[in-house]
Design a protein around this motif. Sequence first.
Motif, PDB file in Angstrom:
ATOM      1  N   TYR A 106      42.122  42.464  44.104  1.00  0.00           N
ATOM      2  CA  TYR A 106      40.945  43.129  43.551  1.00  0.00           C
ATOM      3  C   TYR A 106      40.175  43.845  44.650  1.00  0.00           C
ATOM      4  O   TYR A 106      40.053  43.347  45.767  1.00  0.00           O
ATOM      5  CB  TYR A 106      40.043  42.111  42.848  1.00  0.00           C
ATOM      6  CG  TYR A 106      40.700  41.506  41.627  1.00  0.00           C
ATOM      7  CD1 TYR A 106      40.534  42.082  40.367  1.00  0.00           C
ATOM      8  CD2 TYR A 106      41.511  40.389  41.748  1.00  0.00           C
ATOM      9  CE1 TYR A 106      41.154  41.539  39.252  1.00  0.00           C
ATOM     10  CE2 TYR A 106      42.136  39.843  40.637  1.00  0.00           C
ATOM     11  CZ  TYR A 106      41.960  40.415  39.393  1.00  0.00           C
ATOM     12  OH  TYR A 106      42.588  39.890  38.293  1.00  0.00           O
ATOM     13  N   ALA A 122      35.320  42.091  40.862  1.00  0.00           N
ATOM     14  CA  ALA A 122      35.867  40.893  41.495  1.00  0.00           C
ATOM     15  C   ALA A 122      36.319  41.225  42.911  1.00  0.00           C
ATOM     16  O   ALA A 122      36.536  42.379  43.272  1.00  0.00           O
ATOM     17  CB  ALA A 122      37.040  40.362  40.680  1.00  0.00           C
ATOM     18  N   LEU A 152      32.691  37.207  42.408  1.00  0.00           N
ATOM     19  CA  LEU A 152      32.172  38.376  41.704  1.00  0.00           C
ATOM     20  C   LEU A 152      30.978  38.929  42.472  1.00  0.00           C
ATOM     21  O   LEU A 152      30.204  38.173  43.059  1.00  0.00           O
ATOM     22  CB  LEU A 152      31.726  37.998  40.283  1.00  0.00           C
ATOM     23  CG  LEU A 152      32.800  37.763  39.220  1.00  0.00           C
ATOM     24  CD1 LEU A 152      32.145  37.297  37.933  1.00  0.00           C
ATOM     25  CD2 LEU A 152      33.603  39.034  38.988  1.00  0.00           C
ATOM     26  N   GLU A 194      36.467  45.498  45.407  1.00  0.00           N
ATOM     27  CA  GLU A 194      35.090  45.552  44.938  1.00  0.00           C
ATOM     28  C   GLU A 194      34.495  46.945  45.134  1.00  0.00           C
ATOM     29  O   GLU A 194      34.977  47.736  45.956  1.00  0.00           O
ATOM     30  CB  GLU A 194      34.230  44.517  45.672  1.00  0.00           C
ATOM     31  CG  GLU A 194      34.032  44.785  47.155  1.00  0.00           C
ATOM     32  CD  GLU A 194      35.125  44.204  48.035  1.00  0.00           C
ATOM     33  OE1 GLU A 194      34.954  44.228  49.269  1.00  0.00           O
ATOM     34  OE2 GLU A 194      36.149  43.739  47.473  1.00  0.00           O
ATOM     35  N   THR A 206      37.571  33.765  46.277  1.00  0.00           N
ATOM     36  CA  THR A 206      37.460  34.697  45.164  1.00  0.00           C
ATOM     37  C   THR A 206      36.016  34.719  44.704  1.00  0.00           C
ATOM     38  O   THR A 206      35.242  33.792  44.965  1.00  0.00           O
ATOM     39  CB  THR A 206      38.357  34.293  43.981  1.00  0.00           C
ATOM     40  OG1 THR A 206      37.997  32.964  43.551  1.00  0.00           O
ATOM     41  CG2 THR A 206      39.824  34.290  44.385  1.00  0.00           C
ATOM     42  N   ASN A 225      38.648  39.290  46.476  1.00  0.00           N
ATOM     43  CA  ASN A 225      39.380  38.148  47.029  1.00  0.00           C
ATOM     44  C   ASN A 225      39.655  38.369  48.517  1.00  0.00           C
ATOM     45  O   ASN A 225      39.841  39.486  48.977  1.00  0.00           O
ATOM     46  CB  ASN A 225      40.695  37.879  46.284  1.00  0.00           C
ATOM     47  CG  ASN A 225      41.493  39.118  45.928  1.00  0.00           C
ATOM     48  OD1 ASN A 225      42.084  39.201  44.858  1.00  0.00           O
ATOM     49  ND2 ASN A 225      41.536  40.093  46.826  1.00  0.00           N
ATOM     50  N   LYS A 249      41.225  46.057  39.513  1.00  0.00           N
ATOM     51  CA  LYS A 249      42.470  45.315  39.700  1.00  0.00           C
ATOM     52  C   LYS A 249      43.596  46.255  40.141  1.00  0.00           C
ATOM     53  O   LYS A 249      43.951  47.195  39.440  1.00  0.00           O
ATOM     54  CB  LYS A 249      42.849  44.607  38.396  1.00  0.00           C
ATOM     55  CG  LYS A 249      44.140  43.810  38.463  1.00  0.00           C
ATOM     56  CD  LYS A 249      44.412  43.151  37.115  1.00  0.00           C
ATOM     57  CE  LYS A 249      45.727  42.406  37.102  1.00  0.00           C
ATOM     58  NZ  LYS A 249      45.979  41.787  35.776  1.00  0.00           N
TER      59      LYS A 249
END
Length: 494
Positions: free
Chosen positions: A313, A471, A464, A315, A462, A473, A373
């Motif tokens: 992911y 999301a 938010l 951000e 992980t 990671n 994603k």
Amino acid sequence: MKKLICIVAVMLFLSSASYVYAGTIGDPPGTPGKWYKGEEPIQKDGSKPPLVFVHGINSSSSTWSNRNDMAKQAVQNGYESAFIDLHPDQDMKKNGKLLAEKLKEIYDAFGRKLIVIGHSKGGIDTQSALVYFKAHPYVEKVITLGSPHNGTPLADLAYSKGGGWLAQILGQKSEALYSLQTGLMAAFRSETDQLEAFPNKYVTYSGSEWGTFGGALYLGGMYLKSFGTNDGAVTVNSTKLSYANNILTGKWDHYSIKNGTSMFPVFQHQLLANASSAENKPKEEQEPVSAELNTDVYVKGGESEKDKTEVFYVEEGTNGLSIQWLNERQETQPEIIAPNGDVLTNLKTSEASFPYEGAYSHHVKINKPVPGKWTIQSNSGKMAPYLLLVSFDSPLNEEIKEAASKSGGASTHSSGLIKRLSKSVETNYFKDAQKDHPVKTSSSSAIQLKKEGAYSVTVQYTGLTTSGTSAFNRTVIRTLYVDQHGTIHGDIPY
């Protein structure tokens, strides 16, 4: 007459072979324990100490003469020299014992004290020879070039759960690589530094370059950059010893730092400098080896199925990505699918370097990536190990580091850019350099370190962002070592 010439030639050959100890520089791959006298300088100067050159991991004496003029530089500057082959894949204790025996032989052959010049792990092998196997009476000074005196996180990566599959199939896991993990080197430093009887006679040099995108040392440099300035294999801080003369960090990478034209003029003044002189006092204070979390990478790897899909992911606010997919096959390139449906297929492919020699790195850099994603798909056609490394240029990196450090990686956390932060921990225990044993850990449990040995710890973060829609990671990898007294060496990665 021809017969006489032949006889004389044979006699000269035998005499020469005996003189240089059964070989010449550059005999690949190198027989451990053999050493060779370099070419005699035209004008021999007895006031100049003989130089002994010691190679690093996965290398041999040929490293000083194969596409390298270090051997030639020694001759041209009037120095007698010797070049030794050690085990390319053994730890510093085994190599130290062998080197100590050979340093005595070399000392006897030259009749005066030596200066040892060690590249990479060769500097550690040399210190082991001096401290544990009593070779210090034969040595005047040690000069180390890019030596990981405090280990390298790249060795941690190669022994991690994600990075270990590929290192194993490539045959890179060895006693040498195992010994360079940061936790094991922390234990070595703890023991060795208190025994050191050769203080202020070490001189260290380090490099700060690791090439351009897709270069031989790009993988290592990109992974190590969050640990600090590095040469593509070793961080600058790792090359330093608190009691050494940490002379200079220059614009060298891990390969060029052993090149004669680049380095001999740089360290030449140290060859005749008195160890107790003001010139030989430390010029650079050693910074503590960083225990901070490297929260700008995501790591995933394993033994792939024929068709493998991984996701990660990105951000919002991310400035750039560097994506690397490592596998055994040059022609097997992954397909990268962005959240908006764009597909990237033309990745740049190059041979990987330490600690993944023999693999291929398929990589791409992306500016201002689309948040969301991302998917990577690879069809290898067979079961094949792989390693995915994603490096993030993002303002969130520092905030994840701060949040994880303050909360100890608590399952929930709120800060300026982070709404939620979670972690999962996976620990592997190593009895030796080849076999690992998973240790059961839950997402919130502390690391259980009960037995003597090495523990590879992988923490997957992980979370938010505060927007609630993005999301992220990250992965932090460390090796810890528990000694026979139960003391933990290395940094717990949260």
